[in-house]
Design an enzyme around this catalytic site. Structure first.
Site, PDB file in Angstrom:
ATOM      1  NE  ARG A 162      15.922   4.591  36.081  1.00 25.40           N
ATOM      2  CZ  ARG A 162      17.094   4.433  36.692  1.00 25.40           C
ATOM      3  NH1 ARG A 162      17.236   3.473  37.593  1.00 25.40           N
ATOM      4  NH2 ARG A 162      18.105   5.204  36.401  1.00 25.40           N
ATOM      5  CG  ASN A 184      16.961   1.789  33.888  1.00 24.41           C
ATOM      6  OD1 ASN A 184      15.849   2.105  33.502  1.00 24.41           O
ATOM      7  ND2 ASN A 184      17.966   2.653  33.956  1.00 24.41           N
TER       8      ASN A 184
END
EC number: 6.2.-.-
Length: 751
Positions: A21, A39
């Site tokens: 990320r 996520n």
């Protein structure tokens, strides 16, 4: 006018807990794009919009420049209308739906964290739990998915302000590093005595002092406890053996760095890469003459199992000790590794003099992995920490979710769905309640992590295996029995992404044969849907049944009968030799077997290497160690019959006996035996090729852990024009069997 574009991107693979990320965040900002990333239970979801050229570059760089620990399996891109996002953000994880995100294996401490560990000016100086998105615990601390701190065993450690600032800063390498911590807020190291009382002083320095004094120290690692002693201290190593009830099986040795490793073993570039890679397995390597380790570390073995430190605690302890240490599984022989603190104190209290422990819980136990370099490759002998639970890609799609329960020795299980197979970490021999509990708990944990609920359950047809009993107790599923040696060859096929058919050479200790005999030296025509037995090693009786496994001299008697009187093996066992011959001749408690493992046992005993064993496979392992690798002589053996053909393996034993009687050196005899077996395997495969047209050979089974036999056999087969498949990602022993069972069950389900 700038053309705008928006895409929704879903990334599947190992993309959680590896800095994916923040990588996406930084990439989007560098390209001036807006949107968000988060996520979910299946991976990472990205919404990104902006200039067309920027979005296209984003999609290219997403895979090209992904973080080192990530493994992208699939990227799905759907175009849409721009939503007017302002800036790019990292959003909260979405826990909705069944979990199918992949979990990274535990990873060795990275260079960045090691620099902090050694820097007196850094706030994590000498902190044993330093980690970041590039390294540290993963699989062993995960309770569920998505991989966020509340679903790990770090949930009980609230972050201090400094750690929280790093954790929430997308530009920091600890951004969303779930185990991140420091001395102010993280786990604490303690040294306790065998009664559990905390000892004073610096735990690492005091533990090193105890090791130098010859004491046994239990050390809590990533996946469980280890038992440590100084590797050069014979008295300490012998004491550890006695307390652990591990009479002769080699211990692993942990060294501080490659320089120290090279003092003990011969190390080429491929071995160095294995030792220093992120998995940090135990690597079996040729021992240097005069290596400074105690004789009891690896008795009767020309190799040493070497590993480098993979946690900050290991680095600190080795620096204090300033020499290599034995680091072996924290258990009594045949039990699973201890990983819970109270249980470790109870089970290891009679072995360890002290416990170097901490308060970060381990959720899933995982022993060390073991690998062996080969020319041009590697054989995995035990797949666990550093590799599990990362999936193995399958060539064929699995329609319905499959659970494969493996065998009994070197137990693993496998879950398969779609193009992925999740083979569990090594669990041990499934022969007691503790290992069975680890097996059943592990299945439930994997099912939850990866969102797989089995509809098909595969098992070994051996009626006495605990794995088989468990499989048959599972209700509401289709049960598929997979013959043991077919599963070995199917495992090799799946390992190589090959559908077959091949000539499968399955050599192992033994497995349940459908004809009521014990198989173990098999030549099969096999693919993933079925097999046909086209040949085998000649069958001989196993006098005394299981006793013949524990006492290899019985197999020497079964092979030789009275053909070579006066041999030392008969004299050493004179009190029972005649009785065993009568057992073999009469068939009472003497099941027939074609086992290659028992053939090795017979030759080992014949040469006086091993009449009795203290661990599984010992006689064969020590026979390989005795063999002279420079020997080129070949013992002859006949191949008779056609349906099936029979390799007269007794010819090899008799040739060895004749050389022994003539005074030939045992290392030469062992070398000629290995060469003879490799040669006759090649001739048998050539005969099968002539009748079937098959030109590929798959080599599997525990006997092919033998590097000398594997290399000599593969060389001869290739020279004879065969394409040769060997194991790469899972062990050739029963630790890889569950993958083969899953592949067969899936293929039959989809046939």
């Amino acid at each position: 006018m700038t053309t705008l574009k928006r895409v929704d991107v879903h990334v599947e693979g190992i993309v959680q807990g590896v800095g994916f990320r923040p990588f996406v965040y930084c990439l989007a900002n560098r390209l001036g794009l807006a949107g968000r990333v988060h996520n979910d239970v299946n991976g990472v979801h990205i919404e990104v919009e902006g200039a067309l050229a920027g979005v296209e570059e984003f999609l290219t760089a997403l895979e090209r420049d992904a973080p080192a620990l990530s493994e992208i399996e699939r990227v799905t891109v759907v175009s849409g209308e721009p939503a007017g996002h302002s800036g790019f953000t990292i959003a909260a994880s979405d826990p909705a739906g069944p979990g199918r995100a992949l979990v990274s294996a535990d990873t060795a401490t990275c260079d960045g964290c090691l620099r902090e560990l050694a820097d007196p000016g850094d706030r994590r100086h000498r902190y044993p739990f330093v980690n970041c998105t590039d390294c540290g615990p993963r699989f062993t601390i995960v309770r569920g998915v998505p991989y966020d701190r509340p679903l790990t065993t770090m949930a009980g450690f609230g972050m201090c302000e400094d750690c929280a600032r790093e954790y929430h800063d997308p530009a920091d390498r600890r951004f969303h590093a779930q185990p991140t911590c420091c001395p102010a807020c993280g786990p604490r190291l303690r040294l306790r005595d065998a009664r559990g009382t905390e000892l004073c002083g610096d735990p690492v320095a005091c533990a090193a002092t105890l090791l130098r004094a010859g004491r046994v120290v239990a050390v809590k690692g990533l996946g469980g406890y280890h038992l440590a002693v100084t590797a050069s201290d014979e008295r300490a190593v012998a004491a550890l053996r006695g307390r652990k009830h591990r009479e002769e099986k080699p211990f692993a040795v942990m060294v501080a760095d490659l320089r120290q490793a090279r003092r003990l073993c011969e190390i080429d570039d491929s071995a160095a890469a294995l030792l220093t890679g992120r998995a940090r397995p135990v690597v079996l390597l040729p021992r240097r003459s005069g290596a400074a380790v105690a004789p009891s570390v690896a008795p009767g073995n020309r190799s040493l199992g070497i590993m480098l430190p993979y946690t900050a605690l290991h680095h600190l302890l080795l620096a204090e000790l300033a020499e290599p240490m034995v680091l072996t599984s924290g258990n009594v022989s045949d039990e699973p590794i201890a990983y819970e603190d109270a249980d470790a104190l109870t089970r290891l209290g009679g072995i360890a003099d002290a416990f170097l422990t901490h308060d970060r819980p381990i959720h899933t136990r995982a022993d060390d992995s073991v690998v062996r370099p080969l020319a041009g490759g590697v054989t995995v002998l035990r797949r666990a920490r550093g590799y599990a639970p990362e999936p193995l890609a399958l060539r064929r799609t699995v329609r319905r979710p499959v659970l494969a329960c493996g065998a009994e020795l070197k137990s693993t299980f496998c879950l398969a769905l779609g193009r992925r197979a999740f083979v569990s970490q090594h669990l041990g021999d499934l022969e007691n309640h503790d290992t069975l509990r680890a097996f059943t708990d592990g299945i439930e944990h994997f099912c939850g992590l990866f969102g797989i609920r089995p509809e098909v359950v595969a098992y070994d047809p051996h009626p006495d295996y605990l794995s088989t009993r468990h499989a048959l107790e599972i209700a509401g599923v289709d049960h598929v029995a997979v013959q043991h040696h077919h599963a070995h060859i199917a495992s090799c096929l799946a390992d190589n992404g090959d559908r077959g058919p091949v000539i499968g050479v399955a050599f192992d200790g033994l497995g349940h044969g459908p004809d009521g005999t014990l198989w173990g030296g098999e030549f099969l025509r096999a693919d993933l849907t079925g097999y046909e037995r086209l040949g085998h090693l000649a069958q001989v009786p196993m006098p005394g049944g299981v006793a013949a496994i524990r006492q290899p001299w019985r197999m020497a008697a079964a092979y030789l009968r009275d053909e070579h009187p006066g041999l030392a093996v008969a004299e050493r066992n004179a009190d029972h030799w005649a009785d065993v011959l009568r057992l073999a001749a009469g068939g009472l408690n003497s099941p027939l077997t074609s086992s290659a493992g028992r053939l090795f046992d017979a030759v080992s005993a014949l040469l006086g290497i091993r009449d009795r064993i203290s661990y599984e496979g010992q006689a064969a392992i020590e026979l390989e160690q005795r063999a002279d690798p420079a020997e080129t002589g070949v013992y002859p053996a006949e191949v008779t019959g056609a349906g099936p053909l029979v390799v007269q393996s007794g010819d090899l034993v008799r040739a060895a006996a004749a050389d022994l009687a003539a005074g030939v050196d045992s290392g030469v005899i062992a070398g000629r035996f290995h060469n003879g077996l490799a040669a006759v395997v090649t001739r048998a495969c050539a005969a099968i090729r002539q009748s079937t047209g098959l030109t590929a050979v798959a080599l599997s089974g525990g006997v092919f852990q033998n590097a000398l036999l594997l290399e000599r056999t593969a060389e001869r087969l290739r020279a004879a024009g065969f394409r040769v498949l060997t194991h790469v990602r899972v062990p050739p022993n029963d630790g890889g069997l569950s993958l083969g069972q899953a592949a067969v069950a899936a293929a039959q389900d989809g046939a």
